[in-house]
Write a protein that holds these residues in place. Structure first.
Motif, PDB file in Angstrom:
ATOM      1  N   GLU A 163       0.833  -1.208   0.000  1.00 30.02           N
ATOM      2  CA  GLU A 163       0.000   0.000   0.000  1.00 30.02           C
ATOM      3  C   GLU A 163       0.867   1.257   0.000  1.00 30.02           C
ATOM      4  O   GLU A 163       0.572   2.232  -0.704  1.00 30.02           O
ATOM      5  N   VAL A 164       1.943   1.233   0.775  1.00 27.52           N
ATOM      6  CA  VAL A 164       2.862   2.373   0.810  1.00 27.52           C
ATOM      7  C   VAL A 164       3.529   2.552  -0.556  1.00 27.52           C
ATOM      8  O   VAL A 164       3.659   3.679  -1.056  1.00 27.52           O
ATOM      9  N   GLU A 165       3.948   1.462  -1.177  1.00 22.96           N
ATOM     10  CA  GLU A 165       4.547   1.531  -2.514  1.00 22.96           C
ATOM     11  C   GLU A 165       3.591   2.175  -3.515  1.00 22.96           C
ATOM     12  O   GLU A 165       3.995   3.013  -4.325  1.00 22.96           O
ATOM     13  N   ARG A 166       2.334   1.759  -3.470  1.00 21.30           N
ATOM     14  CA  ARG A 166       1.352   2.331  -4.403  1.00 21.30           C
ATOM     15  C   ARG A 166       1.207   3.833  -4.183  1.00 21.30           C
ATOM     16  O   ARG A 166       1.148   4.608  -5.142  1.00 21.30           O
ATOM     17  N   ALA A 167       1.161   4.232  -2.922  1.00 18.91           N
ATOM     18  CA  ALA A 167       1.012   5.660  -2.615  1.00 18.91           C
ATOM     19  C   ALA A 167       2.216   6.453  -3.108  1.00 18.91           C
ATOM     20  O   ALA A 167       2.076   7.538  -3.692  1.00 18.91           O
ATOM     21  N   ALA A 168       3.423   5.903  -2.894  1.00 21.13           N
ATOM     22  CA  ALA A 168       4.645   6.592  -3.319  1.00 21.13           C
ATOM     23  C   ALA A 168       4.717   6.688  -4.836  1.00 21.13           C
ATOM     24  O   ALA A 168       5.026   7.759  -5.400  1.00 21.13           O
ATOM     25  N   ASN A 169       4.428   5.598  -5.535  1.00 20.72           N
ATOM     26  CA  ASN A 169       4.538   5.606  -6.995  1.00 20.72           C
ATOM     27  C   ASN A 169       3.423   6.409  -7.653  1.00 20.72           C
ATOM     28  O   ASN A 169       3.598   6.913  -8.767  1.00 20.72           O
ATOM     29  N   THR A 170       2.302   6.563  -6.984  1.00 15.06           N
ATOM     30  CA  THR A 170       1.257   7.448  -7.494  1.00 15.06           C
ATOM     31  C   THR A 170       1.774   8.880  -7.583  1.00 15.06           C
ATOM     32  O   THR A 170       1.511   9.595  -8.569  1.00 15.06           O
ATOM     33  N   ILE A 171       2.529   9.304  -6.581  1.00 19.94           N
ATOM     34  CA  ILE A 171       3.132  10.640  -6.607  1.00 19.94           C
ATOM     35  C   ILE A 171       4.174  10.735  -7.710  1.00 19.94           C
ATOM     36  O   ILE A 171       4.295  11.761  -8.398  1.00 19.94           O
ATOM     37  N   VAL A 172       4.936   9.668  -7.931  1.00 19.32           N
ATOM     38  CA  VAL A 172       5.916   9.646  -9.022  1.00 19.32           C
ATOM     39  C   VAL A 172       5.215   9.834 -10.358  1.00 19.32           C
ATOM     40  O   VAL A 172       5.621  10.665 -11.189  1.00 19.32           O
ATOM     41  N   PHE A 173       4.131   9.099 -10.565  1.00 18.38           N
ATOM     42  CA  PHE A 173       3.432   9.138 -11.853  1.00 18.38           C
ATOM     43  C   PHE A 173       2.746  10.485 -12.100  1.00 18.38           C
ATOM     44  O   PHE A 173       2.518  10.870 -13.241  1.00 18.38           O
ATOM     45  N   LYS A 174       2.460  11.202 -11.031  1.00 11.26           N
ATOM     46  CA  LYS A 174       1.855  12.539 -11.186  1.00 11.26           C
ATOM     47  C   LYS A 174       2.867  13.573 -11.657  1.00 11.26           C
ATOM     48  O   LYS A 174       2.494  14.670 -12.062  1.00 11.26           O
ATOM     49  N   ASN A 175       4.155  13.227 -11.569  1.00 10.52           N
ATOM     50  CA  ASN A 175       5.234  14.133 -11.984  1.00 10.52           C
ATOM     51  C   ASN A 175       5.113  15.490 -11.288  1.00 10.52           C
ATOM     52  O   ASN A 175       5.242  16.548 -11.916  1.00 10.52           O
ATOM     53  N   THR A 176       4.897  15.426  -9.988  1.00  9.89           N
ATOM     54  CA  THR A 176       4.733  16.634  -9.182  1.00  9.89           C
ATOM     55  C   THR A 176       6.051  17.404  -9.087  1.00  9.89           C
ATOM     56  O   THR A 176       7.098  16.812  -8.801  1.00  9.89           O
ATOM     57  N   PRO A 177       6.042  18.730  -9.311  1.00  5.48           N
ATOM     58  CA  PRO A 177       7.276  19.512  -9.145  1.00  5.48           C
ATOM     59  C   PRO A 177       7.781  19.449  -7.699  1.00  5.48           C
ATOM     60  O   PRO A 177       6.992  19.439  -6.754  1.00  5.48           O
ATOM     61  N   ILE A 178       9.088  19.389  -7.544  1.00  8.90           N
ATOM     62  CA  ILE A 178       9.704  19.412  -6.218  1.00  8.90           C
ATOM     63  C   ILE A 178      10.307  20.796  -6.009  1.00  8.90           C
ATOM     64  O   ILE A 178      11.134  21.250  -6.811  1.00  8.90           O
ATOM     65  N   HIS A 179       9.879  21.454  -4.942  1.00  5.76           N
ATOM     66  CA  HIS A 179      10.295  22.836  -4.699  1.00  5.76           C
ATOM     67  C   HIS A 179      11.401  22.913  -3.657  1.00  5.76           C
ATOM     68  O   HIS A 179      11.437  22.136  -2.699  1.00  5.76           O
ATOM     69  N   ILE A 180      12.299  23.883  -3.853  1.00  5.84           N
ATOM     70  CA  ILE A 180      13.333  24.204  -2.869  1.00  5.84           C
ATOM     71  C   ILE A 180      13.013  25.569  -2.281  1.00  5.84           C
ATOM     72  O   ILE A 180      12.779  26.534  -3.027  1.00  5.84           O
ATOM     73  N   HIS A 181      12.972  25.665  -0.949  1.00  4.94           N
ATOM     74  CA  HIS A 181      12.708  26.933  -0.267  1.00  4.94           C
ATOM     75  C   HIS A 181      13.875  27.264   0.659  1.00  4.94           C
ATOM     76  O   HIS A 181      14.380  26.395   1.381  1.00  4.94           O
ATOM     77  N   PHE A 182      14.297  28.521   0.640  1.00  5.42           N
ATOM     78  CA  PHE A 182      15.305  29.012   1.580  1.00  5.42           C
ATOM     79  C   PHE A 182      14.610  29.990   2.514  1.00  5.42           C
ATOM     80  O   PHE A 182      14.088  31.029   2.070  1.00  5.42           O
ATOM     81  N   ILE A 183      14.570  29.660   3.793  1.00  4.64           N
ATOM     82  CA  ILE A 183      13.823  30.467   4.747  1.00  4.64           C
ATOM     83  C   ILE A 183      14.648  30.668   6.017  1.00  4.64           C
ATOM     84  O   ILE A 183      15.652  29.996   6.244  1.00  4.64           O
ATOM     85  N   ASP A 184      14.206  31.602   6.856  1.00  2.00           N
ATOM     86  CA  ASP A 184      14.770  31.689   8.199  1.00  2.00           C
ATOM     87  C   ASP A 184      13.796  31.022   9.162  1.00  2.00           C
ATOM     88  O   ASP A 184      12.708  30.574   8.767  1.00  2.00           O
ATOM     89  N   SER A 185      14.183  30.921  10.400  1.00  2.00           N
ATOM     90  CA  SER A 185      13.377  30.163  11.360  1.00  2.00           C
ATOM     91  C   SER A 185      11.978  30.734  11.528  1.00  2.00           C
ATOM     92  O   SER A 185      11.039  30.008  11.865  1.00  2.00           O
ATOM     93  N   SER A 186      11.810  32.003  11.267  1.00  2.00           N
ATOM     94  CA  SER A 186      10.485  32.606  11.435  1.00  2.00           C
ATOM     95  C   SER A 186       9.493  32.140  10.376  1.00  2.00           C
ATOM     96  O   SER A 186       8.285  32.276  10.549  1.00  2.00           O
ATOM     97  N   GLY A 187      10.009  31.573   9.277  1.00  2.00           N
ATOM     98  CA  GLY A 187       9.115  31.135   8.211  1.00  2.00           C
ATOM     99  C   GLY A 187       8.704  29.680   8.297  1.00  2.00           C
ATOM    100  O   GLY A 187       7.960  29.183   7.441  1.00  2.00           O
ATOM    101  N   LEU A 188       9.164  28.983   9.347  1.00  2.29           N
ATOM    102  CA  LEU A 188       8.871  27.555   9.450  1.00  2.29           C
ATOM    103  C   LEU A 188       7.380  27.259   9.537  1.00  2.29           C
ATOM    104  O   LEU A 188       6.900  26.259   9.002  1.00  2.29           O
ATOM    105  N   ASN A 189       6.639  28.124  10.234  1.00  4.36           N
ATOM    106  CA  ASN A 189       5.209  27.835  10.440  1.00  4.36           C
ATOM    107  C   ASN A 189       4.383  27.960   9.168  1.00  4.36           C
ATOM    108  O   ASN A 189       3.199  27.643   9.159  1.00  4.36           O
ATOM    109  N   LYS A 190       5.014  28.389   8.071  1.00  8.82           N
ATOM    110  CA  LYS A 190       4.294  28.499   6.801  1.00  8.82           C
ATOM    111  C   LYS A 190       4.269  27.173   6.036  1.00  8.82           C
ATOM    112  O   LYS A 190       3.583  27.056   5.024  1.00  8.82           O
ATOM    113  N   PHE A 191       5.035  26.191   6.539  1.00 10.40           N
ATOM    114  CA  PHE A 191       5.170  24.929   5.813  1.00 10.40           C
ATOM    115  C   PHE A 191       4.759  23.751   6.708  1.00 10.40           C
ATOM    116  O   PHE A 191       5.059  23.736   7.905  1.00 10.40           O
ATOM    117  N   PRO A 192       4.084  22.768   6.109  1.00  9.46           N
ATOM    118  CA  PRO A 192       3.661  21.581   6.890  1.00  9.46           C
ATOM    119  C   PRO A 192       4.806  20.584   7.044  1.00  9.46           C
ATOM    120  O   PRO A 192       4.841  19.540   6.385  1.00  9.46           O
TER     121      PRO A 192
END
Length: 404
Positions: free
Chosen positions: A142-171
């Motif tokens: 089940e975990v494999e299926r969930a992981a490969n579903t994300i692969v097949f969606k070709n979702t962009p992977i984002h890089i963020h550079f933040i300071d500690s005050s910006g942590l609460n903006k991200f899950p």
């Protein structure tokens, strides 16, 4: 000035120019250079270092020490301005595995509420340590299926550079273990987000297939062994060839391999039982024959016997059978299949109290350059001098007769 880390903002940079800031002599005798900018990733966070070339000289390793990035070379360049070339095949492989680890960890979190407590990117496969006690085959699938579903969606992977005050903006799936003025986050939107300094692909489709190969208990958690991308392809190709080979040898289609194996295993078990019974019968027959031909000395029946290509276990079986006969004293010797080691097994019927097989063995062992020991009733040893076997038995027999 700290080194400009080109790989932080763009993992696809593999060619660059830089200036040598300083050279360092290492305790190992190797040399290292520090550059004003680099695309070479240093070993960190479970990910191995990049390799490649600097001005044509091999980069053997890259390490970060006290904030400085050391490029360890087989030979140091002579020019101040240099050109670096990262080994792209190695870099992309690491990008696939590390990004795959993020997606797989996110899938474990979504499906099983499991947290990643360790990561290692190996040469042939990688490992994740999870804070769960049990993982079933159904859960892993089940975990494999969930992981490969994300692969097949070709979702962009984002890089963020933040300071500690910006942590609460991200899950974040996990919080930083200490305070950082600047933090680099890797985000797979709506699936996974965490601090990471590694190299990553631009979108999940580049990860390729994610495959969990196996898992095992490790301390208080579960260690997952997995492969991604080209490694997963190589793993599939190897296993497919194995299946084809076994399918041909057993003359069954791949879907019937398991049942064909079970049938072969059952047949082999039956044959082994029949062989064991036959071997026991032969051992009994040989013991009876040897006992009937034994040298009688007073109330002793002394049997000396040598056999080539026999295991110590088989020689022990023969000795045990022989000493069931009245007043039997067995002095047995043998050699292994390639005649590189000699075995001695001595035994006496339990009713004989005036023998010392251990003492007899001690006088025999020097003739085979051997070691061993035992008790007055049973002793055994081994050595390397095959040519001394007959002399060893003769010395042991004479010793027993003289001490009688």
């Amino acid at each position: 000035m700290p080194t400009d880390k080109l790989y932080y903002s763009d993992s696809y940079v593999t060619n660059f120019t830089a200036r040598i800031v300083s050279s360092v002599a290492l305790p190992s005798g190797q040399s290292a250079v520090i550059l004003d900018r680099t695309a070479f990733y240093p070993e960190s966070g479970g990910q191995p270092a990049d390799t490649g070339l600097i001005d044509g000289f091999r980069v053997l390793d890259v390490q970060e020490k006290n904030g400085e990035i050391l490029h360890i070379l087989d030979t140091c360049p002579k020019e101040e301005k240099v050109t670096g070339t990262v080994d792209w095949a190695r870099r992309f492989d690491h990008m696939q595995q590390h990004s795959g680890e993020h997606v797989l960890t996110g899938a474990f979190g979504k499906v099983l509420n499991a947290s990643n407590i360790g990561f290692h990117l190996g040469q042939t496969s990688s490992q994740i340590d999870l804070d769960i006690e049990v993982l079933t085959a159904e859960q892993a699938a089940e975990v494999e299926r969930a992981a490969n579903t994300i692969v097949f969606k070709n979702t962009p992977i984002h890089i963020h550079f933040i300071d500690s005050s910006g942590l609460n903006k991200f899950p974040l799936r996990k919080q930083p273990t200490k305070h950082y003025d600047n933090l680099r986050l890797i985000e797979v939107p709506d699936f996974d987000c965490c601090p990471c300094g590694g190299t990553h692909v631009a979108s999940t489709g580049e990860i390729g297939l994610i495959k969990i190969r196996s898992w095992e208990r490790k301390k208080s958690g579960i260690r997952i062994d997995f492969v991604c991308g080209l490694r997963a392809l190589a793993d599939y190709q190897e296993k497919n060839e194995t299946v084809k080979d076994l399918s041909g040898k057993l003359s069954v289609p791949p879907a019937e391999l398991s049942s064909a194996y079970d049938k072969q295993a059952a047949r082999l078990d039956t044959l082994n039982k029949e062989l064991t019974a036959a071997q026991k019968e032969l051992t009994q027959h040989l013991a009876h024959k040897l006992y009937s031909q034994s040298q009688v000395s007073g109330d002793w029946h002394i049997i000396t016997y040598t056999q080539t290509n026999i295991s110590p276990a088989a020689l022990n079986d023969l000795a045990r059978e022989l000493i069931t006969h009245p007043a039997a004293v067995a002095l047995l010797a043998g050699s292994n299949a390639d005649n590189t080691k000699a075995h001695l097994v001595f035994g006496a019927n339990p009713t004989l109290t005036d023998v010392n097989m251990n003492a007899a063995l001690k006088v025999a062992l020097p003739h085979i350059n051997g070691k061993g020991g035992g008790s007055p009733q049973a002793a055994q040893g081994g050595g390397s001098n095959i040519a001394g076997i007959r002399q060893a038995l003769a010395v042991a027999r004479d010793f027993l007769l003289e001490s009688k």
